[in-house]
Design a protein around this motif. Structure first.
Motif, short mmCIF file in Angstrom:
data_model
loop_
_atom_site.label_atom_id
_atom_site.label_comp_id
_atom_site.label_asym_id
_atom_site.label_seq_id
_atom_site.Cartn_x
_atom_site.Cartn_y
_atom_site.Cartn_z
N ASP A 100 26.41 68.26 -3.47
CA ASP A 100 25.07 68.63 -2.99
C ASP A 100 24.58 69.85 -3.78
OD1 ASP A 100 22.85 69.58 -1.52
OD2 ASP A 100 23.61 68.63 0.29
N PRO A 101 23.34 69.80 -4.29
CA PRO A 101 22.81 70.95 -5.04
C PRO A 101 22.70 72.23 -4.21
CG PRO A 101 21.49 68.99 -5.46
CD PRO A 101 22.41 68.63 -4.33
N MET A 102 22.68 72.08 -2.90
CA MET A 102 22.57 73.27 -2.05
C MET A 102 23.89 74.03 -1.93
SD MET A 102 19.47 73.46 -1.18
CE MET A 102 19.60 74.68 0.11
N THR A 103 24.99 73.38 -2.29
CA THR A 103 26.30 74.02 -2.18
C THR A 103 26.41 75.13 -3.23
OG1 THR A 103 27.28 71.96 -1.40
CG2 THR A 103 28.79 73.66 -2.23
N ASN A 104 26.88 76.31 -2.78
CA ASN A 104 27.03 77.42 -3.72
C ASN A 104 28.16 78.34 -3.28
OD1 ASN A 104 25.81 79.91 -2.18
ND2 ASN A 104 24.40 78.19 -1.83
N ILE A 105 28.70 79.03 -4.26
CA ILE A 105 29.71 80.06 -4.02
C ILE A 105 29.02 81.41 -4.27
CG2 ILE A 105 31.94 81.01 -4.71
CD1 ILE A 105 32.69 78.20 -5.69
N SER A 106 28.97 82.25 -3.26
CA SER A 106 28.17 83.47 -3.32
C SER A 106 29.05 84.72 -3.35
CB SER A 106 27.22 83.56 -2.12
OG SER A 106 26.38 82.41 -2.08
N VAL A 107 28.59 85.67 -4.13
CA VAL A 107 29.21 87.00 -4.17
C VAL A 107 28.08 88.02 -4.04
CG1 VAL A 107 30.56 88.67 -5.50
CG2 VAL A 107 31.11 86.23 -5.62
N GLY A 108 28.26 88.98 -3.13
CA GLY A 108 27.19 89.95 -2.93
C GLY A 108 27.73 91.35 -2.65
N LEU A 109 26.84 92.33 -2.83
CA LEU A 109 27.15 93.73 -2.54
C LEU A 109 26.09 94.27 -1.58
CD1 LEU A 109 28.18 95.19 -6.02
CD2 LEU A 109 29.68 94.72 -4.06
N MET A 110 26.55 95.08 -0.63
CA MET A 110 25.65 95.70 0.33
C MET A 110 25.86 97.22 0.30
SD MET A 110 25.83 93.12 3.62
CE MET A 110 27.62 93.30 3.74
#
Length: 438
Positions: A100-110
């Motif tokens: 699915d194109p909506m599937t993603n692996i995310s990395v973020g900083l807060m």
């Protein structure tokens, strides 16, 4: 002939007693009788400096201040950023990342920021608290100075008393030997000899009590001086130059001098710290910002077969202190009350210290007047009484016990005068502590 020996003994009692009285009448502030057995004794100022330098409490205060300062620096920094890792849009039927194109692996900083100037104010408040603790070292120094000076004065008094009592004992022992010799040949009465021996034993008890008090004082001094306390032999009372200069100006108001006392300076730093707390409470009305950045990697292709691009997201968070009645308002009110409490405590300390100064000054003035009376009248009259009783005994118109009683009264007055001289020094000690005039 036997009476001539007794009279000579009595004459020696009077002569040496007069010398002891004259020595007791000398100004104790300038000098006390020295002994040849002392070898370069330590001075009072030297002992105080050594005690302060080696005072463990000073180190403890410094460690505590450094801890508060370091913690203030730590608390004034931005919060550590938070990393966010996750998977989004993963289909549950296959758990495939490329389906699915909506599937993603995310990395973020807060990252979250402080409210207004709250971080810098927190550091300022911590530094003020650390400074307040450091000024407690000056309070501790005054406490040590007063304690050592108190013991020094008491030891000087006890040493002076010991010498007076010892001289009196030596005289009565000489008298006892004369009476014993004459009693052996039937020239003295048994009751005279018993009276003289009883007086010697009473003086032994006084000397023992004196030594006990000296040993106890040295044991107390060992808290600050260690083994040096057992070698302390005061030879002179303090001079109180700074205190004399202060009172020579005839101050009508002691509050300016009291305001420079380390205890008041500690209170001043606490007031500043609490005032910073009010500024910090005002910052709680400011919004708190946060920033979040996310990067999402996609493995699936688009519907047309082309690779789906990765995604970047950015967010700004903001809390809004809209309902301040039960939180921010109360924090501000509490901070203001703390400032009021700190100022009131400082005013109370000043009042108490001012009252203590006035009381100590009254004690000093009255003690000085009493000491002058002893020197000018009481000891002179006691000496004249002793001499009159001695002449009566020589003329067989008075008994030996009357002479012993008169000599004992004279010694008592000499000891009372020595006690008053020490009390005068202790009054000066209290004043020097309160006014910081050592």
């Amino acid at each position: 002939m036997h009476n001539n020996k007794i009279y000579r003994a009595l004459g020696m009692v009077s002569l040496i007693g007069f010398a002891a009285s004259s020595w007791a009448n000398s100004e104790p502030v300038n000098t006390l009788q020295s002994t040849s057995t002392l070898a370069a004794p330590a001075t009072l100022h030297g002992l105080i400096d050594w005690a302060v330098e080696h005072d463990v409490a000073q180190q403890q205060i410094q460690y505590q201040a450094d801890a508060i300062s370091e913690m203030g620096i730590a608390n004034s920094q931005l919060m550590d950023p938070k990393m966010k890792v996750g998977i989004g849009g993963l289909p549950v039927d296959s758990f495939a990342f490329d389906e699915d194109p909506m599937t993603n692996i995310s990395v973020g900083l807060m990252q979250q920021f402080g409210r207004g100037d709250s971080l810098s104010l927190q550091q300022k408040q911590s530094q003020l608290q650390a400074e307040s603790v450091r000024k407690q070292a000056d309070v501790r120094k005054l406490d040590v100075t007063k304690a050592i000076t108190t013991s020094w004065i008491e030891l000087a008094y006890l040493e002076q008393s010991h010498q007076l009592i010892k001289q009196n004992q030596d005289l009565f022992r000489e008298l006892t030997r004369y009476l014993s010799t004459n009693y052996g040949v039937g020239a003295s009465q048994a009751q005279d000899l018993i009276q003289a021996e009883l007086q010697v034993n009473k003086i032994d008890e006084q000397l023992q009590s004196n030594q006990q008090m000296q040993q106890r004082l040295r044991a107390q001094l060992s808290e600050w001086l260690g083994e040096q306390a057992w070698q302390v032999k005061p030879q002179a009372y303090p001079q109180w130059q700074a205190l004399r200069t202060y009172f020579a100006a005839s101050p009508q108001d002691h509050y300016p001098a009291l305001a420079s006392h380390p205890s008041i300076q500690v209170a001043d730093e606490m007031i500043k710290s609490n005032e910073t707390g009010v500024e910090l409470a005002n910052e709680s009305y400011q919004p708190q910002f946060g920033v979040e950045v996310m990067y999402a990697h996609r493995q699936a292709d688009r519907m047309d077969g082309s690779p789906a691009p990765d995604l970047v997201s950015a967010f700004v968070t903001l809390d809004l202190p809209l309902f301040t009645e039960k939180r921010q308002d109360k924090k501000l009110s509490a901070a203001q009350h703390q400032v009021g409490a700190a100022r009131t405590q400082r005013d109370l300390m000043l009042r108490q210290m001012n009252a203590q100064v006035r009381a100590a000054a009254i004690d000093r003035d009255n003690t000085q007047q009493r000491l002058d009376r002893y020197r000018s009248t009481l000891l002179k009259q006691a000496k004249e009484k002793t001499q009159a009783v001695e002449r009566g005994y020589q003329n067989n118109t008075s008994q030996l016990d009357e002479y012993i009683r008169a000599a004992s009264e004279e010694l008592t007055l000499e000891l009372e005068q020595a006690r008053l001289a020490a009390d005068l020094q202790q009054a000066n000690n209290n004043l020097a502590y309160l006014l910081n005039k050592y």
